[in-house]
Design an enzyme around this catalytic site. Structure first.
Site, short mmCIF file in Angstrom:
data_model
loop_
_atom_site.label_atom_id
_atom_site.label_comp_id
_atom_site.label_asym_id
_atom_site.label_seq_id
_atom_site.Cartn_x
_atom_site.Cartn_y
_atom_site.Cartn_z
N THR A 121 0.65 -1.11 -0.03
CA THR A 121 0.05 0.12 0.19
C THR A 121 0.89 1.21 0.10
OG1 THR A 121 -1.40 1.37 1.39
CG2 THR A 121 -0.13 -0.33 2.42
N ASP A 122 0.34 2.41 -0.37
CA ASP A 122 0.95 3.68 -0.49
C ASP A 122 0.93 4.19 1.06
OD1 ASP A 122 -1.89 4.33 -0.02
OD2 ASP A 122 -1.73 5.68 -1.38
N GLU A 123 0.14 3.59 1.88
CA GLU A 123 0.33 4.02 3.31
C GLU A 123 1.63 3.93 3.94
OE1 GLU A 123 -3.18 3.45 6.03
OE2 GLU A 123 -4.37 3.20 3.93
N TYR A 147 -1.38 -0.50 11.09
CA TYR A 147 -1.72 -1.35 9.67
C TYR A 147 -0.71 -1.00 8.98
CZ TYR A 147 -3.21 -1.90 4.82
OH TYR A 147 -3.29 -2.12 3.55
N LYS A 151 2.46 -3.44 7.29
CA LYS A 151 2.70 -3.58 5.58
C LYS A 151 4.19 -3.10 5.36
CE LYS A 151 0.27 -4.64 2.90
NZ LYS A 151 -0.16 -6.06 2.25
N1 LIG Z 1 -7.96 -1.95 -0.35
C1 LIG Z 1 -7.12 -1.00 -0.75
O1 LIG Z 1 -7.56 0.16 -1.29
C2 LIG Z 1 -5.63 -1.58 -0.80
C3 LIG Z 1 -4.84 -0.45 -1.37
C4 LIG Z 1 -3.35 -0.87 -1.55
C5 LIG Z 1 -3.09 -2.19 -1.07
N2 LIG Z 1 -3.71 -2.94 -0.52
C6 LIG Z 1 -3.51 -4.14 -0.17
O2 LIG Z 1 -3.89 -5.22 -1.22
C7 LIG Z 1 -4.18 -6.42 -0.27
C8 LIG Z 1 -5.48 -6.93 -0.58
O3 LIG Z 1 -6.47 -5.96 0.09
P1 LIG Z 1 -8.06 -6.23 0.26
O4 LIG Z 1 -8.54 -4.97 0.27
O5 LIG Z 1 -8.40 -7.19 -0.96
O6 LIG Z 1 -8.07 -6.83 1.63
P2 LIG Z 1 -9.41 -7.67 2.24
O7 LIG Z 1 -9.54 -7.14 3.70
O8 LIG Z 1 -10.79 -7.45 1.49
O9 LIG Z 1 -8.97 -9.35 2.04
C9 LIG Z 1 -7.86 -9.66 2.74
C10 LIG Z 1 -8.03 -11.25 2.57
O10 LIG Z 1 -6.91 -11.73 3.16
C11 LIG Z 1 -7.26 -13.02 3.88
N3 LIG Z 1 -6.43 -13.08 5.00
C12 LIG Z 1 -6.15 -12.24 5.93
N4 LIG Z 1 -5.32 -12.98 6.91
C13 LIG Z 1 -4.85 -14.01 6.31
C14 LIG Z 1 -3.82 -14.97 6.58
N5 LIG Z 1 -3.29 -14.93 7.50
N6 LIG Z 1 -3.84 -16.06 5.73
C15 LIG Z 1 -4.67 -16.29 4.61
N7 LIG Z 1 -5.53 -15.23 4.28
C16 LIG Z 1 -5.88 -14.31 5.05
C17 LIG Z 1 -8.82 -12.64 4.38
O11 LIG Z 1 -9.50 -13.63 4.76
C18 LIG Z 1 -9.39 -12.05 3.33
O12 LIG Z 1 -10.03 -12.82 2.37
C19 LIG Z 1 -3.81 -6.34 1.19
O13 LIG Z 1 -2.26 -6.78 1.20
C20 LIG Z 1 -3.71 -4.65 1.23
O14 LIG Z 1 -2.64 -4.18 2.09
C21 LIG Z 1 -5.18 -2.64 -0.56
#
Ligand SMILES: NC(=O)c1ccc[n+]([C@@H]2O[C@H](COP(=O)([O-])OP(=O)(O)OC[C@H]3O[C@@H](n4cnc5c(N)ncnc54)[C@H](O)[C@@H]3O)[C@@H](O)[C@H]2O)c1
Length: 313
Positions: A121-123, A147, A151
């Site tokens: 993430t950009d965070e 968080y 990350k």
């Molecule tokens: N949502 C955003 O805007 C955003 C932006 C930049 C980066 N990200 C990154 O993208 C990735 C996905 O984000 P998202 O929004 O889809 O998240 P989300 O919360 O919708 O989904 C996360 C998934 O990971 C699974 N999970 C969590 N812990 C786990 C573990 N220990 N083992 C196996 N599975 C596990 C959960 O069950 C869930 O299905 C993350 O790494 C997040 O940091 C998200």
């Protein structure tokens, strides 16, 4: 091509699985997901049986991860705890999944000499001031909440494993995603759901926090581009050059839905709330030819339609 996708029942992971299977017929995906509260099996309805098989398990389970990684060509790690508010209440599970989990994947990739793309993430770069330009791949890490700190730790481990052991890894840091399949706790689905039910929409503080919004399908195509054309050991910022204040994102959704701004309710700000994130995606565009396809207005309109349909079904 056989991929291990982790966290594939969540928001971005499930969209990535659909995207990958459409563009790579005949390829296979093993989805490893712990099925936390953020997971939803409905997200994979169309992918299951079309090349995707789900294993319920923890990325921090080293034996399990090693067994799966042995039999795939590459790993894309989406699995994480992702809700900043929850990390402020209790960050133990964030350390477990976002740090120990990444370490477990890295060990498996090291042992079996497999390619890894780590989604971040950009965070991790902290907060920008109004006139401060945008984050680049050379920006200093300065995470400001539990968080983003976990990350950032995961990213550092990936980079360290590349430098120390030469594992075949890339990292991407993306801005705020919107689109189908996101958990209702997040800003966009929460706004749509509350507006539909005529409930107040809580906004932290003034709502003037700026985020760089990108459609999740553009994020997915960027990850595909990095897997196919990215240079090993490199980090790529993924952004749509679309900075918007949170309050304006909410107003845009309300406009699309024909609802009044009077539904907005300002509440006490989140502790340590970052003021602005903005990313420069030039390196990604230059090195991989990635193109951002979705404009915010059309992308958000389709997103609103999707949630209204899901809530109504
Ligand atoms: N949502 C955003 O805007 C955003 C932006 C930049 C980066 N990200 C990154 O993208 C990735 C996905 O984000 P998202 O929004 O889809 O998240 P989300 O919360 O919708 O989904 C996360 C998934 O990971 C699974 N999970 C969590 N812990 C786990 C573990 N220990 N083992 C196996 N599975 C596990 C959960 O069950 C869930 O299905 C993350 O790494 C997040 O940091 C998200």
């Amino acid at each position: 091509m056989r991929l291990l996708v982790t966290g594939g029942c969540g928001f971005i992971g499930s969209n990535f699985i659909s995207h990958w299977l459409s563009g790579h017929p005949g390829s296979e995906i093993v989805n490893l997901d712990l099925m936390t509260y953020a997971a939803d099996m409905r997200n994979l309805e169309e992918a299951e049986g079309r090349g995707c098989e789900t294993v319920v398990g923890d990325i921090a389970d080293r034996d399990l991860v090693s067994r799966i990684v042995r039999d795939v060509d590459a790993v894309v790690n989406f699995a994480a705890e992702t809700h900043v508010d929850s990390s402020i209440m209790d960050s133990a599970q964030f350390v477990h999944s976002n740090v120990i989990g990444v370490h477990s994947i890295l060990e498996a990739c090291r042992k079996h000499e497999k390619r890894l793309h780590h989604v971040s993430t950009d965070e991790v770069y902290g907060s920008l001031g109004p006139g401060e330009g945008r984050f680049t791949e050379n920006s200093r890490y300065a995470p400001m909440n539990p968080y983003s700190a976990t990350k950032a730790s995961g990213d550092h481990l990936v980079r360290a494993y590349f430098n120390t052991y030469g594992i075949k890894a890339t990292i991407s840091n993306c801005g705020n995603n919107y689109g189908p399949r996101q958990h209702a706790e997040k800003l966009v689905p929460k706004t749509i759901t509350n507006a539909m039910l005529g409930r107040k929409i809580p906004v932290y503080g003034s709502g003037r926090q700026i985020r760089d919004w990108i459609h999740v399908w553009d994020h997915c195509s960027a990850i595909e581009a990095i897997l196919e054309k990215g240079r090993l050991g490199e980090t790529y910022l993924v952004g749509a050059s679309n900075e918007m204040e949170n309050i304006n994102v909410i107003k845009s959704i309300l406009r699309t839905m024909g609802k009044q701004d009077s539904l907005i309710e300002h509440v006490a700000d989140r502790p340590g709330h970052d003021a602005r994130y903005a990313l420069d995606p030039s390196k990604l565009v230059k090195e991989t030819g990635w193109i951002c396809r979705y404009g915010f207005e059309e992308g958000m309109k389709a997103t609103v339609d999707w949630y209204l349909k899901r809530i109504g079904s």
